[in-house]
Write an enzyme that holds these catalytic residues in place. Structure first.
Site, PDB file in Angstrom:
ATOM      1  N   LYS A  70       0.834  -1.193   0.000  1.00 43.57           N
ATOM      2  CA  LYS A  70       0.000   0.000   0.000  1.00 43.57           C
ATOM      3  C   LYS A  70       0.875   1.252   0.000  1.00 43.57           C
ATOM      4  O   LYS A  70       1.941   1.275   0.634  1.00 43.57           O
ATOM      5  CB  LYS A  70      -0.887  -0.041   1.248  1.00 43.57           C
ATOM      6  N   SER A 163      -9.578   1.395   3.217  1.00 43.72           N
ATOM      7  CA  SER A 163      -8.772   2.252   2.358  1.00 43.72           C
ATOM      8  C   SER A 163      -7.745   1.507   1.525  1.00 43.72           C
ATOM      9  O   SER A 163      -7.157   2.068   0.606  1.00 43.72           O
ATOM     10  CB  SER A 163      -8.043   3.288   3.226  1.00 43.72           C
ATOM     11  N   SER A 187     -10.061  -1.019   7.259  1.00 43.01           N
ATOM     12  CA  SER A 187      -9.489  -0.727   5.946  1.00 43.01           C
ATOM     13  C   SER A 187      -8.825  -1.896   5.250  1.00 43.01           C
ATOM     14  O   SER A 187      -8.405  -1.779   4.103  1.00 43.01           O
ATOM     15  CB  SER A 187      -8.475   0.422   6.059  1.00 43.01           C
TER      16      SER A 187
END
Length: 460
Positions: A70, A163, A187
């Site tokens: 990420k 996310s 997330s």
């Protein structure tokens, strides 16, 4: 869940000489560059091409197989932008963050940095700066979409969840075997649920958050998404530097509670159908499921009425950036961060005390049960078009965001651990179960999840 192409199966194929590292990397790279991964990667990493040229055996548990990271995480020599344009001119990181370093030390090959919600502050998955990946259903191995009314055979793409949006799609499509992400309120479990894969949120203290752009220093958890529970166990062992004991027990050996307070409210038809079918299958397999009310969950609305830890702690980190470059922020993200400016010091301290007391009450209420079982999220994924940036859609966006985060955020406030695994069947929209418990119960949650996954696979 199809584990034929999961990490463990691929490692076994490598060991038996049924495939090579180069063949696997080439397949993953081709998927990463395919339309299925549009907007998934902010950059593909050069080390993949280097690994493709090397015929040397790679030492370590991952044997050279690819993982994604990420955009929240520091990677040596690269700028960490956290899905934003605000940080794009920051200096490059001088070293890998511990999570990336652990993956590389285990023989993993970084395939690329994945897209995300700006500064990790949403469960929907929209990014106005770099585009929004479309959800991919790993169970059906195709885009997760709704049929359009106007054109037969065409589908409306769905949001991937956030996310850790790009990380989830990278794993679901097969571009990566492990997707490194973070989980502050859901997330990692939300995008896992909306893409038909596994997402394990370990107890936060087990994995270092160093070298990751923070959202909430109190709630942030570094963890991973995979294609199966057994892959999730391996990823956790690498990240946490610990061995997970396998209990080798059957479902009937565990006492599992099904909280009815809030967690089962407002389920969409697809979620309710898959959830109720799963409970029937697990009960027939011998699972001891007991409904409990767990009314303490309702106390969270009062605890979080002033904005919670994420608002206060993110504003502390972003206050200078907002003062200097507010126009460069996603307005929806900026709105949530700025709410933290209104929290008073005594409110923040009282929240810490109230959380500790709430965790104690929850612990008392959950005594006698090995794990809790709930739907990961109460709804299926909305369309990207319905969530796209624009004031006219803000109301729908924040409603969906609240629903997507509702169940998962309970575990973060509990300082607990949880695993999301798919329970839908081929041709259905992605739906997942969440196995959860309080802090440091990671091994129990992982073992219960293994048993549940095995039964759901038998009936897929």
């Amino acid at each position: 869940m199809n584990t034929q192409t999961d990490l463990i199966s691929t490692l076994q194929a490598l060991a038996c000489g049924l495939t090579t590292k180069q063949e696997v990397l080439q397949t993953c790279l081709e998927m990463a560059q395919s339309p299925a991964c549009e907007h998934v990667f902010l950059s593909l990493h050069a080390e993949v091409h280097t690994a493709l040229k090397s015929t040397n055996m790679v030492q370590g548990a991952l044997a050279g197989l690819p993982f994604s990271a990420k955009d929240l995480f520091d990677v040596r020599g690269e700028t960490t932008s956290a899905g934003s344009i605000v940080l794009k001119n920051n200096p490059a990181a001088v070293e890998d963050c511990p999570a990336v370093a652990s993956m590389r030390a285990a023989g993993g090959t970084l395939i690329g940095r994945t897209n995300m919600v700006e500064f990790a502050f949403s469960g929907v998955g929209i990014n106005p700066h770099y585009g929004t990946p479309a959800a991919w259903d790993a169970v059906s191995n195709q885009f997760a979409g709704l049929p359009t009314a106007s054109s037969a055979g065409h589908f409306e793409p769905l949001v991937p969840g956030g996310s850790s949006s790009g990380a989830a799609v990278s794993v679901a499509t097969g571009a990566a075997f492990i997707g490194l992400g973070s989980d502050t309120g859901g997330s990692i479990r939300i995008p896992a649920a909306l893409n038909g894969i596994v997402g394990f949120k370990n107890t936060a203290r087990r994995v270092s958050t160093q070298g990751a752009v923070p959202l909430s220093t109190t709630m942030d958890t570094i963890c991973a998404m995979t294609r199966s529970v057994r892959d999730g166990i391996l990823a956790h062992e690498i990240l946490a530097h610990r061995k997970v004991p396998l209990f080798k027990l059957g479902l009937s050996d565990y006492r599992i509670a099904v909280p009815t307070t809030l967690m089962l409210d407002d389920l969409s038809d697809s979620v309710r159908h898959a959830w109720e079918r799963s409970l029937r299958l697990l009960t027939l397999a011998g699972a001891r499921l007991t409904e409990i009310k767990l009314p303490e969950i309702n106390d969270l609305s009062v605890l979080l009425s002033t904005g919670g830890f994420s608002a206060a702690e993110s504003f502390t980190w972003h206050r200078h950036g907002l003062a200097k470059s507010a126009a460069d922020y996603d307005p929806r993200v900026a709105m949530r961060i700025e709410r933290g400016a209104n929290m008073k010091a005594f409110e923040y301290l009282e929240l810490q005390q109230a959380r500790a007391a709430w965790i104690h009450r929850m612990h008392q209420a959950m005594q006698g049960y090995d794990a809790m079982l709930s739907p990961t999220v109460p709804i299926t994924s909305p369309t990207i078009a319905s969530m796209a940036p624009g004031a006219a859609r803000d109301e729908a966006f924040f409603k969906a965001n609240g629903l997507l985060l509702r169940n998962t955020s309970v575990v973060n406030m509990l300082d607990g651990c949880a695993l999301s695994l798919p329970c839908h069947q081929v041709g259905e929209l992605p739906v997942s179960l969440m196995v959860w418990q309080g802090p440091m119960a990671d091994d129990v949650v992982l073992n219960v999840s293994l048993a549940i996954e095995q039964q759901l696979k038998l009936n897929a």
